[in-house]
Design a protein around this motif. Sequence first.
Motif, PDB file in Angstrom:
ATOM      1  N   GLY A 158     -14.138  40.563 -12.822  1.00  0.00           N
ATOM      2  CA  GLY A 158     -13.639  39.936 -14.046  1.00  0.00           C
ATOM      3  C   GLY A 158     -12.583  38.877 -13.806  1.00  0.00           C
ATOM      4  N   VAL A 159     -12.529  38.326 -12.590  1.00  0.00           N
ATOM      5  CA  VAL A 159     -11.577  37.246 -12.309  1.00  0.00           C
ATOM      6  C   VAL A 159     -12.317  36.018 -11.779  1.00  0.00           C
ATOM      7  CG1 VAL A 159      -9.634  38.786 -11.831  1.00  0.00           C
ATOM      8  CG2 VAL A 159     -11.083  38.011  -9.931  1.00  0.00           C
TER       9      VAL A 159
ATOM     10  N   LYS B  98     -25.036  55.418 -20.489  1.00  0.00           N
ATOM     11  CA  LYS B  98     -24.553  56.312 -19.441  1.00  0.00           C
ATOM     12  C   LYS B  98     -24.684  55.598 -18.082  1.00  0.00           C
ATOM     13  CE  LYS B  98     -25.451  60.979 -17.702  1.00  0.00           C
ATOM     14  NZ  LYS B  98     -26.304  62.167 -17.878  1.00  0.00           N
ATOM     15  N   ASN B  99     -25.738  54.795 -17.979  1.00  0.00           N
ATOM     16  CA  ASN B  99     -26.035  54.090 -16.727  1.00  0.00           C
ATOM     17  C   ASN B  99     -26.037  52.588 -16.951  1.00  0.00           C
ATOM     18  OD1 ASN B  99     -26.812  56.746 -15.759  1.00  0.00           O
ATOM     19  ND2 ASN B  99     -28.762  56.391 -16.825  1.00  0.00           N
ATOM     20  N   ILE B 100     -25.659  51.834 -15.923  1.00  0.00           N
ATOM     21  CA  ILE B 100     -25.755  50.376 -15.990  1.00  0.00           C
ATOM     22  C   ILE B 100     -26.508  49.881 -14.759  1.00  0.00           C
ATOM     23  CG2 ILE B 100     -24.496  48.180 -15.941  1.00  0.00           C
ATOM     24  CD1 ILE B 100     -22.299  49.443 -17.562  1.00  0.00           C
TER      25      ILE B 100
ATOM     26  N   LYS C 231     -17.654  43.065 -20.477  1.00  0.00           N
ATOM     27  CA  LYS C 231     -18.658  43.696 -21.352  1.00  0.00           C
ATOM     28  C   LYS C 231     -19.219  44.960 -20.699  1.00  0.00           C
ATOM     29  CE  LYS C 231     -20.039  39.150 -23.154  1.00  0.00           C
ATOM     30  NZ  LYS C 231     -19.561  39.186 -24.533  1.00  0.00           N
ATOM     31  N   MET C 232     -19.438  44.919 -19.404  1.00  0.00           N
ATOM     32  CA  MET C 232     -19.949  46.119 -18.707  1.00  0.00           C
ATOM     33  C   MET C 232     -18.905  47.233 -18.758  1.00  0.00           C
ATOM     34  SD  MET C 232     -22.062  44.931 -15.302  1.00  0.00           S
ATOM     35  CE  MET C 232     -20.695  44.135 -14.487  1.00  0.00           C
ATOM     36  N   LYS C 233     -17.658  46.870 -18.521  1.00  0.00           N
ATOM     37  CA  LYS C 233     -16.580  47.856 -18.482  1.00  0.00           C
ATOM     38  C   LYS C 233     -16.424  48.498 -19.867  1.00  0.00           C
ATOM     39  CE  LYS C 233     -11.893  48.384 -16.690  1.00  0.00           C
ATOM     40  NZ  LYS C 233     -10.756  48.026 -17.542  1.00  0.00           N
ATOM     41  N   LYS C 234     -16.501  47.662 -20.883  1.00  0.00           N
ATOM     42  CA  LYS C 234     -16.389  48.154 -22.263  1.00  0.00           C
ATOM     43  C   LYS C 234     -17.591  49.057 -22.595  1.00  0.00           C
ATOM     44  CE  LYS C 234     -15.194  46.583 -26.875  1.00  0.00           C
ATOM     45  NZ  LYS C 234     -15.238  45.468 -27.830  1.00  0.00           N
ATOM     46  N   ALA C 235     -18.771  48.618 -22.170  1.00  0.00           N
ATOM     47  CA  ALA C 235     -19.981  49.412 -22.445  1.00  0.00           C
ATOM     48  C   ALA C 235     -19.907  50.782 -21.783  1.00  0.00           C
ATOM     49  CB  ALA C 235     -21.215  48.648 -21.947  1.00  0.00           C
ATOM     50  N   MET C 236     -19.251  50.852 -20.634  1.00  0.00           N
ATOM     51  CA  MET C 236     -19.059  52.142 -19.963  1.00  0.00           C
ATOM     52  C   MET C 236     -18.107  53.027 -20.749  1.00  0.00           C
ATOM     53  SD  MET C 236     -18.339  51.433 -15.946  1.00  0.00           S
ATOM     54  CE  MET C 236     -19.564  50.933 -14.765  1.00  0.00           C
TER      55      MET C 236
ATOM     56  N   GLU D 190     -16.303  50.205  -7.911  1.00  0.00           N
ATOM     57  CA  GLU D 190     -15.189  51.113  -7.596  1.00  0.00           C
ATOM     58  C   GLU D 190     -14.700  51.844  -8.844  1.00  0.00           C
ATOM     59  OE1 GLU D 190     -13.215  48.831  -3.763  1.00  0.00           O
ATOM     60  OE2 GLU D 190     -12.825  48.017  -5.751  1.00  0.00           O
ATOM     61  N   ILE D 191     -14.695  51.145  -9.967  1.00  0.00           N
ATOM     62  CA  ILE D 191     -14.314  51.781 -11.237  1.00  0.00           C
ATOM     63  C   ILE D 191     -15.314  52.890 -11.570  1.00  0.00           C
ATOM     64  CG2 ILE D 191     -14.113  51.402 -13.737  1.00  0.00           C
ATOM     65  CD1 ILE D 191     -13.077  48.534 -13.012  1.00  0.00           C
ATOM     66  N   ALA D 192     -16.601  52.593 -11.373  1.00  0.00           N
ATOM     67  CA  ALA D 192     -17.647  53.601 -11.608  1.00  0.00           C
ATOM     68  C   ALA D 192     -17.437  54.819 -10.706  1.00  0.00           C
ATOM     69  CB  ALA D 192     -19.024  52.985 -11.377  1.00  0.00           C
TER      70      ALA D 192
END
Length: 378
Positions: free
Chosen positions: A106-107, A47-49, A371-376, A128-130
């Motif tokens: 991611g770039v 739920k949290n990163i 990996k963070m984005k996927k984990a979210m 920003e995605i979060a």
Amino acid sequence: MKKISYLFLLIFLTACLSDAPESTDFENDEKAVFANFKKEGFAAAPKNIILLIGDGMGVTQISAGMYMNGNKLHLEKFPIVGLHKSYSGSHLVTDSAAGATAFSCGVKTYNGAIAVDMDTMPVKTILEIAEDKGMATGMIATSTIVHATPASFIAHQKSRQMYEEIAADFLDTEIDFFVGGGKKYFDRRETDDRDLYKELQDKNYVVSDYFQHDLIKSELSRKKNFAYFTADNDPLQVSQGRDYLYAASKMGMAFLRNRSEQGFFLMIEGSQIDWGGHANESDYIISEMIDFDRTIGAALDFAAKDKETLVIVTADHETGGYSILKESEMGDLKTAFTTDYHTADLIPVFAYGPGARTFGGIYENTDIFKKMKKAMGK
Ligand code: MG
Ligand code: ZN
């Protein structure tokens, strides 16, 4: 004015002392508990990163911190370890702006770029995605808050030197909590007449010039955002008395957890490990490394109790070409440097909690974003 500053410093130091440091000792039993996190009722997805970045923290920086800290670091508790390739879009040896942009967007981009691509076009950051997903967000740094690493999570500028433009970008976000130096880029600006300090207050932030525990505790229920400036420009070194990274991180985790049902994203930077490397000062690296590790311990403790938090620790690059020489003994190191800049070493990544398993192996620095984005799950 001077007197008032000293009073604030005194309050701050007293607050730090009252929050007694937790022992960095841990037994093998405790290590085993951390290693077996999958069996302990953890959520399937985080739920949290919490992303902890030790700027300039290569394997030697970690080794030196460990050997000078009784052969112990909280980092040893992590069950998953990987390595990332730190090179940027323009150079084999990255700088901190391109290094952080790889994690945040991611770039692979050019050295000096703040969350923009090779063509200087803005790229949406993980923070920003979060925010888009309704998560609470926070950043804590021991540099200025507009320095390359934190800047790359919240601002979009073609150069890391554009500190005032980066500061203004903070006002275009909904970041809930930030702590770091660089107050002058907000309230004594040279490029325009804006008073961002006042604009933050108008935007529902409690803004403070010092880290005061009582204030945040009393304000927790008020549904306000928090901005803490720990220095006009660069914060002090640990050896000069700086002691807010651990306290602010604990406070930030507790605050952000109550802030949104959707969870939170928190970036914590041990900024000055890098500065010790640039200065070729081993003692500087070691004291900053141990301070950062203590904060890592606080994040692990939070995640072990919370069971819904992914903790990732890594660095943008190594600094100094730092090495430990043969005359060294445990607790008494003889060290050398090959450069006063960064190197292109592979960089370790440590992960704990739901989603941690994907961080094993060798991969590009940009994969940490993926990996963070996927984990979210987002
Ligand atoms: Mg940095
Ligand atoms: Zn550097």
